[in-house]
Scaffold this motif. Structure first.
Motif, PDB file in Angstrom:
ATOM      1  N   ALA A 181      -1.895  -4.748  -5.055  1.00  0.00           N
ATOM      2  CA  ALA A 181      -1.167  -5.698  -4.208  1.00  0.00           C
ATOM      3  C   ALA A 181      -1.567  -7.137  -4.486  1.00  0.00           C
ATOM      4  N   ASN A 182      -2.735  -7.354  -5.096  1.00  0.00           N
ATOM      5  CA  ASN A 182      -3.212  -8.708  -5.351  1.00  0.00           C
ATOM      6  C   ASN A 182      -2.912  -9.174  -6.770  1.00  0.00           C
ATOM      7  N   CYS A 183      -3.315  -8.396  -7.777  1.00  0.00           N
ATOM      8  CA  CYS A 183      -3.198  -8.868  -9.168  1.00  0.00           C
ATOM      9  C   CYS A 183      -2.124  -8.153  -9.976  1.00  0.00           C
ATOM     10  N   GLY A 184      -1.572  -7.063  -9.472  1.00  0.00           N
ATOM     11  CA  GLY A 184      -0.509  -6.352 -10.170  1.00  0.00           C
ATOM     12  C   GLY A 184      -0.966  -5.353 -11.218  1.00  0.00           C
ATOM     13  N   SER A 185      -2.268  -5.108 -11.331  1.00  0.00           N
ATOM     14  CA  SER A 185      -2.777  -4.128 -12.282  1.00  0.00           C
ATOM     15  C   SER A 185      -2.313  -2.727 -11.900  1.00  0.00           C
ATOM     16  N   SER A 186      -2.126  -1.883 -12.908  1.00  0.00           N
ATOM     17  CA  SER A 186      -1.750  -0.492 -12.657  1.00  0.00           C
ATOM     18  C   SER A 186      -2.915   0.276 -12.059  1.00  0.00           C
ATOM     19  N   ILE A 187      -2.603   1.130 -11.097  1.00  0.00           N
ATOM     20  CA  ILE A 187      -3.598   1.978 -10.444  1.00  0.00           C
ATOM     21  C   ILE A 187      -3.025   3.396 -10.435  1.00  0.00           C
ATOM     22  N   HIS A 188      -3.853   4.371 -10.753  1.00  0.00           N
ATOM     23  CA  HIS A 188      -3.451   5.771 -10.667  1.00  0.00           C
ATOM     24  C   HIS A 188      -4.198   6.422  -9.512  1.00  0.00           C
ATOM     25  N   VAL A 189      -3.443   6.957  -8.553  1.00  0.00           N
ATOM     26  CA  VAL A 189      -4.031   7.601  -7.379  1.00  0.00           C
ATOM     27  C   VAL A 189      -3.280   8.902  -7.098  1.00  0.00           C
TER      28      VAL A 189
ATOM     29  N   CYS B  47      -6.997  -2.633  -6.811  1.00  0.00           N
ATOM     30  CA  CYS B  47      -7.703  -2.048  -7.956  1.00  0.00           C
ATOM     31  C   CYS B  47      -9.217  -2.176  -7.810  1.00  0.00           C
ATOM     32  N   THR B  48      -9.703  -3.188  -7.103  1.00  0.00           N
ATOM     33  CA  THR B  48     -11.141  -3.386  -6.902  1.00  0.00           C
ATOM     34  C   THR B  48     -11.380  -3.947  -5.507  1.00  0.00           C
ATOM     35  N   LEU B  49     -12.625  -3.884  -5.070  1.00  0.00           N
ATOM     36  CA  LEU B  49     -12.975  -4.498  -3.788  1.00  0.00           C
ATOM     37  C   LEU B  49     -12.786  -6.007  -3.844  1.00  0.00           C
ATOM     38  N   ASN B  50     -12.988  -6.602  -5.013  1.00  0.00           N
ATOM     39  CA  ASN B  50     -12.797  -8.043  -5.172  1.00  0.00           C
ATOM     40  C   ASN B  50     -11.338  -8.429  -4.907  1.00  0.00           C
ATOM     41  N   CYS B  51     -10.393  -7.643  -5.408  1.00  0.00           N
ATOM     42  CA  CYS B  51      -8.978  -7.925  -5.143  1.00  0.00           C
ATOM     43  C   CYS B  51      -8.656  -7.772  -3.659  1.00  0.00           C
ATOM     44  N   MET B  52      -9.240  -6.765  -3.012  1.00  0.00           N
ATOM     45  CA  MET B  52      -9.008  -6.580  -1.580  1.00  0.00           C
ATOM     46  C   MET B  52      -9.554  -7.771  -0.798  1.00  0.00           C
ATOM     47  N   LYS B  53     -10.745  -8.227  -1.169  1.00  0.00           N
ATOM     48  CA  LYS B  53     -11.365  -9.364  -0.501  1.00  0.00           C
ATOM     49  C   LYS B  53     -10.536 -10.626  -0.718  1.00  0.00           C
ATOM     50  N   SER B  54     -10.088 -10.856  -1.938  1.00  0.00           N
ATOM     51  CA  SER B  54      -9.286 -12.045  -2.252  1.00  0.00           C
ATOM     52  C   SER B  54      -7.994 -12.060  -1.451  1.00  0.00           C
ATOM     53  N   ASP B  55      -7.348 -10.904  -1.336  1.00  0.00           N
ATOM     54  CA  ASP B  55      -6.091 -10.819  -0.603  1.00  0.00           C
ATOM     55  C   ASP B  55      -6.314 -11.061   0.887  1.00  0.00           C
ATOM     56  N   SER B  56      -7.402 -10.528   1.462  1.00  0.00           N
ATOM     57  CA  SER B  56      -7.664 -10.726   2.893  1.00  0.00           C
ATOM     58  C   SER B  56      -8.047 -12.183   3.183  1.00  0.00           C
ATOM     59  N   GLU B  57      -8.694 -12.857   2.240  1.00  0.00           N
ATOM     60  CA  GLU B  57      -9.014 -14.272   2.419  1.00  0.00           C
ATOM     61  C   GLU B  57      -7.737 -15.102   2.460  1.00  0.00           C
ATOM     62  N   MET B  58      -6.745 -14.732   1.656  1.00  0.00           N
ATOM     63  CA  MET B  58      -5.472 -15.454   1.662  1.00  0.00           C
ATOM     64  C   MET B  58      -4.771 -15.284   3.009  1.00  0.00           C
TER      65      MET B  58
END
Length: 54
Positions: free
Chosen positions: A9-17, A28-39
């Motif tokens: 949802a933040n950077c558009g990288s492919s994720i397989h789940v 894709c990472t906790l860093n992307c989740m953190k960045s999105d919540s900061e926004m």
């Protein structure tokens, strides 16, 4: 269980789940989740409508 591909949802990288774990917003990472919540917090403090991250 079947693997499906989605996008971060933040950077558009492919994720397989596994399809049982698929959510509306995936990260894709906790860093992307953190960045999105900061926004979201910046938008809320700027007078935008609040967003539920749950």
């Amino acid at each position: 269980m079947k693997l499906v591909e989605t996008k971060c949802a933040n950077c558009g990288s492919s994720i397989h789940v596994y399809e049982d774990y698929l959510r509306d917003e995936m990260y894709c990472t906790l860093n992307c989740m953190k960045s999105d919540s900061e926004m979201v917090m910046v938008k809320e403090s700027s007078g935008f409508a609040s967003v539920n991250l749950a």
